[in-house]
Design a protein around this motif. Sequence first.
Motif, PDB file in Angstrom:
ATOM      1  N   ASN A  73       2.931 -10.328  -4.441  1.00 34.27           N
ATOM      2  CA  ASN A  73       2.093  -9.742  -5.406  1.00 34.27           C
ATOM      3  C   ASN A  73       2.372 -10.440  -6.798  1.00 34.27           C
ATOM      4  O   ASN A  73       3.435 -10.226  -7.197  1.00 34.27           O
ATOM      5  N   SER A  74       1.375 -10.831  -7.422  1.00 36.10           N
ATOM      6  CA  SER A  74       1.403 -11.542  -8.939  1.00 36.10           C
ATOM      7  C   SER A  74       1.408 -10.274  -9.917  1.00 36.10           C
ATOM      8  O   SER A  74       1.663 -10.777 -11.021  1.00 36.10           O
ATOM      9  N   PHE A  75       0.848  -9.222  -9.569  1.00 36.42           N
ATOM     10  CA  PHE A  75       0.721  -8.175 -10.679  1.00 36.42           C
ATOM     11  C   PHE A  75       2.081  -7.322 -10.765  1.00 36.42           C
ATOM     12  O   PHE A  75       2.708  -7.145 -11.708  1.00 36.42           O
ATOM     13  N   ASN A  76       2.618  -6.914  -9.576  1.00 37.05           N
ATOM     14  CA  ASN A  76       4.038  -6.331  -9.781  1.00 37.05           C
ATOM     15  C   ASN A  76       4.844  -6.319  -8.397  1.00 37.05           C
ATOM     16  O   ASN A  76       4.455  -5.486  -7.580  1.00 37.05           O
ATOM     17  N   SER A  77       5.675  -7.557  -8.229  1.00 38.36           N
ATOM     18  CA  SER A  77       5.835  -7.383  -7.015  1.00 38.36           C
ATOM     19  C   SER A  77       7.309  -6.643  -6.748  1.00 38.36           C
ATOM     20  O   SER A  77       7.935  -6.384  -5.431  1.00 38.36           O
ATOM     21  N   LYS A  78       7.676  -6.042  -7.589  1.00 39.19           N
ATOM     22  CA  LYS A  78       8.978  -4.841  -7.465  1.00 39.19           C
ATOM     23  C   LYS A  78       8.226  -3.625  -6.654  1.00 39.19           C
ATOM     24  O   LYS A  78       8.710  -2.988  -5.883  1.00 39.19           O
ATOM     25  N   VAL A  79       6.846  -3.332  -7.175  1.00 40.88           N
ATOM     26  CA  VAL A  79       6.161  -2.216  -6.457  1.00 40.88           C
ATOM     27  C   VAL A  79       5.602  -2.551  -5.076  1.00 40.88           C
ATOM     28  O   VAL A  79       5.364  -1.935  -4.207  1.00 40.88           O
ATOM     29  N   TYR A  80       4.647  -3.622  -5.286  1.00 39.04           N
ATOM     30  CA  TYR A  80       3.905  -4.092  -4.119  1.00 39.04           C
ATOM     31  C   TYR A  80       4.855  -5.224  -3.453  1.00 39.04           C
ATOM     32  O   TYR A  80       4.557  -6.245  -3.754  1.00 39.04           O
ATOM     33  N   ASN A  81       5.334  -5.113  -2.304  1.00 40.33           N
ATOM     34  CA  ASN A  81       5.893  -5.936  -1.848  1.00 40.33           C
ATOM     35  C   ASN A  81       6.032  -5.758  -0.316  1.00 40.33           C
ATOM     36  O   ASN A  81       7.114  -6.126   0.373  1.00 40.33           O
ATOM     37  N   SER A  82       4.904  -5.305   0.167  1.00 43.32           N
ATOM     38  CA  SER A  82       4.710  -5.124   1.550  1.00 43.32           C
ATOM     39  C   SER A  82       3.479  -5.796   1.975  1.00 43.32           C
ATOM     40  O   SER A  82       2.679  -6.330   1.249  1.00 43.32           O
ATOM     41  N   GLU A  83       3.039  -5.450   3.335  1.00 45.88           N
ATOM     42  CA  GLU A  83       1.778  -5.912   3.874  1.00 45.88           C
ATOM     43  C   GLU A  83       0.557  -5.020   3.424  1.00 45.88           C
ATOM     44  O   GLU A  83      -0.601  -5.459   3.544  1.00 45.88           O
ATOM     45  N   LEU A  84       0.924  -3.855   3.001  1.00 45.25           N
ATOM     46  CA  LEU A  84      -0.012  -2.915   2.791  1.00 45.25           C
ATOM     47  C   LEU A  84      -0.859  -3.119   1.427  1.00 45.25           C
ATOM     48  O   LEU A  84      -0.558  -3.857   0.496  1.00 45.25           O
ATOM     49  N   ALA A  85      -2.254  -2.770   1.807  1.00 41.64           N
ATOM     50  CA  ALA A  85      -3.189  -2.924   0.697  1.00 41.64           C
ATOM     51  C   ALA A  85      -3.405  -1.521   0.097  1.00 41.64           C
ATOM     52  O   ALA A  85      -3.698  -0.660   0.898  1.00 41.64           O
ATOM     53  N   VAL A  86      -3.206  -1.280  -1.016  1.00 44.79           N
ATOM     54  CA  VAL A  86      -3.262  -0.023  -1.606  1.00 44.79           C
ATOM     55  C   VAL A  86      -4.264   0.134  -2.921  1.00 44.79           C
ATOM     56  O   VAL A  86      -4.533  -0.722  -3.641  1.00 44.79           O
ATOM     57  N   ILE A  87      -5.292   1.249  -2.490  1.00 40.04           N
ATOM     58  CA  ILE A  87      -6.203   1.403  -3.470  1.00 40.04           C
ATOM     59  C   ILE A  87      -6.071   2.859  -4.068  1.00 40.04           C
ATOM     60  O   ILE A  87      -5.602   4.013  -3.328  1.00 40.04           O
TER      61      ILE A  87
ATOM     62  N   THR B 261      -1.947  -5.986  -1.759  1.00 38.91           N
ATOM     63  CA  THR B 261      -2.909  -5.910  -2.815  1.00 38.91           C
ATOM     64  C   THR B 261      -2.991  -4.550  -3.580  1.00 38.91           C
ATOM     65  O   THR B 261      -2.471  -3.579  -2.699  1.00 38.91           O
ATOM     66  N   ALA B 262      -3.367  -4.501  -4.543  1.00 39.40           N
ATOM     67  CA  ALA B 262      -3.540  -3.221  -5.346  1.00 39.40           C
ATOM     68  C   ALA B 262      -4.874  -3.134  -6.222  1.00 39.40           C
ATOM     69  O   ALA B 262      -5.271  -4.384  -6.868  1.00 39.40           O
ATOM     70  N   ILE B 263      -5.545  -2.117  -5.662  1.00 34.53           N
ATOM     71  CA  ILE B 263      -6.971  -1.893  -6.759  1.00 34.53           C
ATOM     72  C   ILE B 263      -7.050  -0.695  -7.246  1.00 34.53           C
ATOM     73  O   ILE B 263      -6.568   0.236  -6.659  1.00 34.53           O
TER      74      ILE B 263
ATOM     75  N   GLY C 190      -2.027 -10.843  -2.224  1.00 34.02           N
ATOM     76  CA  GLY C 190      -1.074 -10.722  -3.401  1.00 34.02           C
ATOM     77  C   GLY C 190      -1.705 -10.682  -4.585  1.00 34.02           C
ATOM     78  O   GLY C 190      -1.036 -10.634  -5.797  1.00 34.02           O
ATOM     79  N   ASN C 191      -2.783 -10.538  -4.663  1.00 37.34           N
ATOM     80  CA  ASN C 191      -3.532 -10.105  -5.771  1.00 37.34           C
ATOM     81  C   ASN C 191      -4.176  -8.925  -6.167  1.00 37.34           C
ATOM     82  O   ASN C 191      -3.989  -7.970  -5.256  1.00 37.34           O
ATOM     83  N   SER C 192      -4.320  -8.662  -7.564  1.00 34.08           N
ATOM     84  CA  SER C 192      -4.524  -7.191  -7.886  1.00 34.08           C
ATOM     85  C   SER C 192      -5.885  -7.034  -8.786  1.00 34.08           C
ATOM     86  O   SER C 192      -6.178  -7.934  -9.493  1.00 34.08           O
TER      87      SER C 192
END
Length: 424
Positions: free
Chosen positions: A365-379, A395-397, A414-416
Amino acid sequence: MIHKEMIAMLLAGGQGSRLGVLTADVAKPAVAFGGKYRIIDFPLSNCINSGIDTVGVLTQYQPLRLNTHIGIGIAWDLDRNTGGVTVLPPYEKSDNSEWYTGTANAIYQNLNYMESYNPEYVLILSGDHIYKMDYEVMLDFHKANEADVTIAVMPVPLEEASRFGVVIADEEHRISEFEEKPENPRSNLASMGIYIFSWKLLREALVALKNQNSCDFGKHVIPYLHERGKRMYAYEFNGYWKDVGTLSSYWEANMELIDLIPEFNLYEKYWKVYTNTGAIQPQYISSDSVIVKSIIGEGSEIYGEVYSSVIGANVVIGKGSVVRGSIVMQGTVIGENVMLDKAIVAEECQIGSNVKVGEGEYAENSFNSKVYNSELAVIGENSVIPDNVTIGKNTAISGVTEAADYENGTLKSGNSIIKAGVRA
C-alpha cells in the motif's frame, strides 16, 4: 458513605490508529464486532458477569458513538441507583483543561470518582480487547496472595513478547521483574493490561506520579511500585484473548467466530455477551439467496450469496451479489452483481452495482503500509462506491467517491482513495 468492594475503571479513549479508516470517526472500542456487538461490549459484559456493578468508562477520542451506545447501561444491567456505569470524559477544571495523556494519568484525573465509592480494590481494564474473564476469580487470587497489585498475564510466543509488558514470576506467582516491551524478552508471560490494585496503594502511586509526563501503568506505575518492594503477583489467564488492534487481527477474530467449533463462542448461556441493539426487525432471506457458514445480523435483507462472512444489522445484499470472507457492518447497502472478497466494509456505506472488491494480486500500500499490509480491501464508514468499478487488494477507501476517482474504472491493488477532510 457508599462502600464498594471493587470498582472497575475501563479505559476506552483510544483512537485505534492501526485500524485505519475504520477508526477515522469512531473510537476503537466502539467499532462493530461479530455482527451485532461493539468491542467495548466484551469487557462491560465481563464486569456484570463477574458481579462488578460499578464501572467508570474513560472516553476521549471521538466519544459520541461510544457514549450513545453505553447510554445509562441498561443493556448490561448497569443502570443502578448506586454505582452502575458512568462515562468519564476529560473535563475543564477551575485552573486548567487537560486531556488524558496516558493510561495512569486518565485514572488519576478521576480520583474523586473512585473516592466516592471508597473501594477496597480497583480493577483497571482496557476497552479494546475481545475475551471472556471472570474478574471475581482474579480478585480471589489477589486476596489469597495478600497482593498489592495483581497483573493478568498470558503466555505468548517468545518471538512476540517484545510487543508487550513482560513479567518474570517465581513458582508462587510473585513477580520479581517487570519489563515494558523489552527488545530481548526473558519471559513469555505478557501483561494483558488488566490490573487489580489495592485502592490505597493505587491512590498513593497516582498522586506521587501526578507530574510524570504521559503517565502510564506499564511504563511508570508498575515500575514505581516494584521498586518500592510492593507485593506484585501474576494471574495467569489461559482462555481466549485477542487484541484486535490491527486490520488483520480484527478480520481474523471475526472470521474465528464462524468456525465449525469457534475458539471464541458467542453462544454460551452461562457467560452471555450483552449489547445495546435497540428494536430491530427480523432478517429477510430471499428464496434465491445462498448463505454458508456466516453470521447474519438482525434486520438484514439477503438476496445474493454470502460465504464465510460476518454481516451486521440492517445490511442489504443485492441480487446476484457474492460476499466471501468479508465483514460488512450495519446499515451498509450492497447493490446487485457485486463481488466482495476479503473486504472490511464499515457502517452505513453504499456500494453500487456491478462492483468488484478484492480483485487482482497483492501489492504494497502506497498510502500507509504500516496500517494497510494485508490482502484486505478496507472501506470506511459512510463511503460511497459508484457502479461498475473494480477495487484491488490491500486498498483503502474513505468518503463519497465518484467514477472519476477510479482510473479506467479501477483502483489498483495497493492504492487508496481518501477524500479531503477524512482522517485515515
